[in-house]
Each structure stands twice: as C-alpha cells, then as structure tokens.
Design a protein around this motif. Structure first.
Motif, PDB file in Angstrom:
ATOM      1  N   ILE A  36      39.226 -48.179 -28.538  1.00 27.24           N
ATOM      2  CA  ILE A  36      39.072 -47.769 -30.028  1.00 27.24           C
ATOM      3  C   ILE A  36      39.466 -46.087 -29.999  1.00 27.24           C
ATOM      4  N   ASN A  37      40.178 -45.811 -31.034  1.00 25.68           N
ATOM      5  CA  ASN A  37      40.563 -44.366 -31.094  1.00 25.68           C
ATOM      6  C   ASN A  37      39.771 -43.766 -32.034  1.00 25.68           C
ATOM      7  N   LEU A  38      38.886 -42.961 -31.727  1.00 28.41           N
ATOM      8  CA  LEU A  38      38.221 -42.109 -32.712  1.00 28.41           C
ATOM      9  C   LEU A  38      38.854 -40.706 -33.276  1.00 28.41           C
ATOM     10  N   GLY A  39      38.833 -40.355 -34.538  1.00 28.25           N
ATOM     11  CA  GLY A  39      39.477 -39.259 -34.900  1.00 28.25           C
ATOM     12  C   GLY A  39      38.412 -38.161 -34.985  1.00 28.25           C
ATOM     13  N   VAL A  40      38.358 -36.960 -34.327  1.00 31.31           N
ATOM     14  CA  VAL A  40      37.343 -35.945 -34.254  1.00 31.31           C
ATOM     15  C   VAL A  40      38.135 -34.582 -34.374  1.00 31.31           C
ATOM     16  N   ARG A  41      37.331 -33.623 -34.787  1.00 31.93           N
ATOM     17  CA  ARG A  41      37.653 -32.157 -35.272  1.00 31.93           C
ATOM     18  C   ARG A  41      37.449 -31.250 -34.060  1.00 31.93           C
ATOM     19  N   GLU A  42      38.080 -30.131 -33.879  1.00 33.31           N
ATOM     20  CA  GLU A  42      37.734 -29.198 -32.889  1.00 33.31           C
ATOM     21  C   GLU A  42      37.068 -27.980 -33.191  1.00 33.31           C
ATOM     22  N   GLN A  43      36.704 -27.768 -34.519  1.00 31.12           N
ATOM     23  CA  GLN A  43      35.905 -26.662 -34.765  1.00 31.12           C
ATOM     24  C   GLN A  43      35.082 -26.995 -36.013  1.00 31.12           C
ATOM     25  N   THR A  44      34.681 -28.322 -36.529  1.00 37.88           N
ATOM     26  CA  THR A  44      33.670 -28.310 -37.394  1.00 37.88           C
ATOM     27  C   THR A  44      32.310 -28.533 -37.090  1.00 37.88           C
ATOM     28  N   PRO A  46      28.526 -28.340 -37.276  1.00 38.28           N
ATOM     29  CA  PRO A  46      27.865 -29.319 -36.256  1.00 38.28           C
ATOM     30  C   PRO A  46      28.458 -30.522 -36.130  1.00 38.28           C
ATOM     31  N   PHE A  47      29.319 -30.869 -36.852  1.00 35.73           N
ATOM     32  CA  PHE A  47      29.708 -32.445 -36.940  1.00 35.73           C
ATOM     33  C   PHE A  47      30.537 -32.930 -36.038  1.00 35.73           C
ATOM     34  N   SER A  48      31.600 -32.118 -35.786  1.00 32.82           N
ATOM     35  CA  SER A  48      32.662 -32.759 -34.612  1.00 32.82           C
ATOM     36  C   SER A  48      33.366 -31.598 -34.250  1.00 32.82           C
ATOM     37  N   TYR A  49      33.069 -31.109 -33.114  1.00 36.11           N
ATOM     38  CA  TYR A  49      33.808 -29.906 -32.464  1.00 36.11           C
ATOM     39  C   TYR A  49      33.753 -29.812 -31.019  1.00 36.11           C
ATOM     40  N   LEU A  50      34.629 -29.061 -30.362  1.00 34.91           N
ATOM     41  CA  LEU A  50      34.613 -29.061 -28.891  1.00 34.91           C
ATOM     42  C   LEU A  50      33.574 -27.822 -28.236  1.00 34.91           C
ATOM     43  N   ASP A  51      32.694 -28.282 -27.243  1.00 33.18           N
ATOM     44  CA  ASP A  51      31.736 -27.386 -26.770  1.00 33.18           C
ATOM     45  C   ASP A  51      32.423 -26.684 -25.827  1.00 33.18           C
ATOM     46  N   ASP A  52      31.660 -25.827 -24.902  1.00 40.37           N
ATOM     47  CA  ASP A  52      31.960 -24.815 -23.801  1.00 40.37           C
ATOM     48  C   ASP A  52      32.564 -25.503 -22.863  1.00 40.37           C
ATOM     49  N   ARG A  53      32.457 -27.031 -22.750  1.00 40.70           N
ATOM     50  CA  ARG A  53      32.975 -27.769 -21.586  1.00 40.70           C
ATOM     51  C   ARG A  53      34.023 -28.626 -22.111  1.00 40.70           C
TER      52      ARG A  53
END
Length: 301
Positions: A36-44, A46-53
């Motif tokens: 399953i492919n989930l669409g995610v954001r990189e900088q939104t 606290p909903f969807s973003y990339l953390d320090d890892r």
C-alpha cells in the motif's frame, strides 16, 4: 448478471468474513501487489514530516499506520508492505488519480470542491484559516491586511479563503501564491510578504520550529469557519472508503487516539523537542465521539 455477481459477493463475504474486492479497486490493487502506498509530506509539522532520522512521522502518519494495521487484519495480509511516497499540496490529487498513492496521510481539508475529485475519510482534525505575520508589523486583524502583500500555498483551501476575503472585504492586497507551506513561511521570514495565510495548527508548527519563533504572531481573526481534515483516497471506491472509515471508528474509540493526539500536540516533538501546547478542542472531541466525514461545521458542535 450484475445482480447475480453482487449476490455472490455478498454471500461470500458473509461466509468468509473477509472483504472481497471489486475489479480495479484499491483493495484489489493492494492484494495483487502486496503493498500500500501512503502519500506523506516532508514539512507539515506535526501532521506529516521528516524527522531528524529522515523518517516520515506525525499525527496523520500514526493514524494511517493504525488504518494499515486494520487493513492487514481485514484482508489477512500480515506482511503487507507499506511505502511512503512524498506529495505536496499541488501533487496529492494527481498522484491519487494515477495510482501512485492509495491514501494521503497529511493535512488536507475536506470541502465540496475537493469532493468532486477525491473521497475523504471520517474527520481526523479540525482547523481554520488564520494568518501569520512578523510581530514587528503589528498585524492581528483581517482589516490590517489592507494593501499588504500576502501569500498562501497553491492548491490549498486557505488560498481560496484569502482570495475570497480580499474581494469581499475590499482589502486590495496583492496575493502571491507559493509552491507549498515551506516556501510560504520562507517568504514571510525573509520579508518578501507581509502575511501568510494557512491553517492555525500548521502556522503554530512552523512558528514553533523557526529559529526565532518569538518574531512571529498568529492573527486574532480567522478567514474561515472550522474545516475538517481527512485522509484522502480515490473517488468512487466505496469499498476502500468503508474499510478506512471502519478503521477510524475503532481507532477513535481506543485509548491510542488520545495518546497519539497528546504525543504530537501537547508534548515535545522531533526534531527539536518543541511543544506546540495545542490542547484538543471540543469540536475534535465531538468528531472522535461521533465519527463523520461531514463538511458542515455544525456537525462538530
């Protein structure tokens, strides 16, 4: 023939207790590919973003993971692979339409215009459009925006609210759409615009993670009534929407839902340990207690 096929599918579901997919459905695609492919954001935040890892995290990402766990159980696919696919406000709907992603897990507002293109899950959050500005500019009310330069992200309901207010209130502001929320905040930070319109919680997240958060303020006035966020999927796939909504009903009634909310809105979050201190409002409590995909603000009172 269609009636016979429907009867067979219904009978099979009753006998097996498993979800059977219609041809070309998302469930059929998941079964066939085993992913399953989930669409995610990189900088939104606290909903969807990339953390320090460099891992995708957030409130909406955690909710989607709970939905995926439900899908694994319902479809008897314990080894279902989960792919995270980055999307933006401009690309999320096209990437759903062409099958690149199956479910968007971010901060997309459910409204009548978008419902013409995609389907939404039960509401996962409620927000309103506000504007952020430099504290030194002393802009707190909509009337303060008269003649100013303002931005909002392209493809968002916030931009629509801004354009509507600009016309109806005769603000005579110059509207400069940005590519996404990151570019919008950068334009505000660097003084290229006087104000930036976005959902209140997105603004709070961006300000909290800015190098000098004390430099910014969020307006007192709102440019829209409460608007719901939902997970987004392809329009017309009632079978997939049903299984997603069932997963959310179970999730909202569990202790995990409140724990997840506090994790992202009332406790320090990565990457910098910022606490948004954004307590759950009564509207969202009502949405948890009585799940719905309604776009009517009164449905959450």
């Amino acid at each position: 023939m269609k009636l016979l096929l429907a009867s067979i599918l219904a009978a099979s579901t009753l006998l097996t207790g498993k979800v059977l997919a219609e041809p070309n459905s998302t469930i059929a695609k998941i079964r066939e590919l085993g992913e399953i492919n989930l669409g995610v954001r990189e900088q939104t935040v606290p909903f969807s973003y990339l953390d320090d890892r460099q891992e995708y995290v957030g409130y909406s990402v955690d909710i989607c993971k709970a939905v995926v766990d439900h899908i694994k159980r319902e479809l008897a696919l314990p080894t279902l692979k989960v792919n995270m696919r980055p999307v933006s406000a401009a690309t999320r709907i096209p990437l759903l339409a062409n099958g690149t992603i199956d479910l968007e897990c971010a901060s997309t507002t459910n409204n009548a215009d978008r419902q013409k293109q995609v389907a939404f899950s039960n509401t996962i959050f409620l927000t309103s459009s506000y504007f952020a500005s430099k504290r030194s500019n002393n802009l707190t009310e909509i009337s303060d925006l008269k003649g100013k330069i303002i931005t909002s992200a392209s493809g968002t309901s916030n931009l629509v609210s801004l354009l509507t207010a600009n016309k109806s209130m005769h603000l005579e502001a110059r509207i400069v759409p940005a590519k996404d929320v990151s570019e919008s905040f950068l334009m505000l930070s660097t003084g290229r615009v006087d104000a930036y319109v976005m959902d209140d919680i997105v603004l709070a997240g961006q300000i909290a993670t800015a190098p000098q958060p004390e430099d910014f303020i969020i307006s007192k006035d709102t440019l829209s009534p409460p608007e719901p966020y939902g997970l987004v999927m392809r329009k017309g796939d009632t079978e997939f929407k049903k299984i997603v909504d069932e997963a959310l009903v179970a999730y909202f009634s569990s202790d995990q839902a409140v724990t997840n909310y506090k994790k992202w809105f009332e406790q320090p979050i990565p990457p910098n340990g910022v606490n948004l201190n954004f307590a759950m409002g009564q509207n969202l409590k009502n949405a948890y207690a009585h799940p719905t995909d309604s776009i009517d603000p009164s449905a959450y009172k």
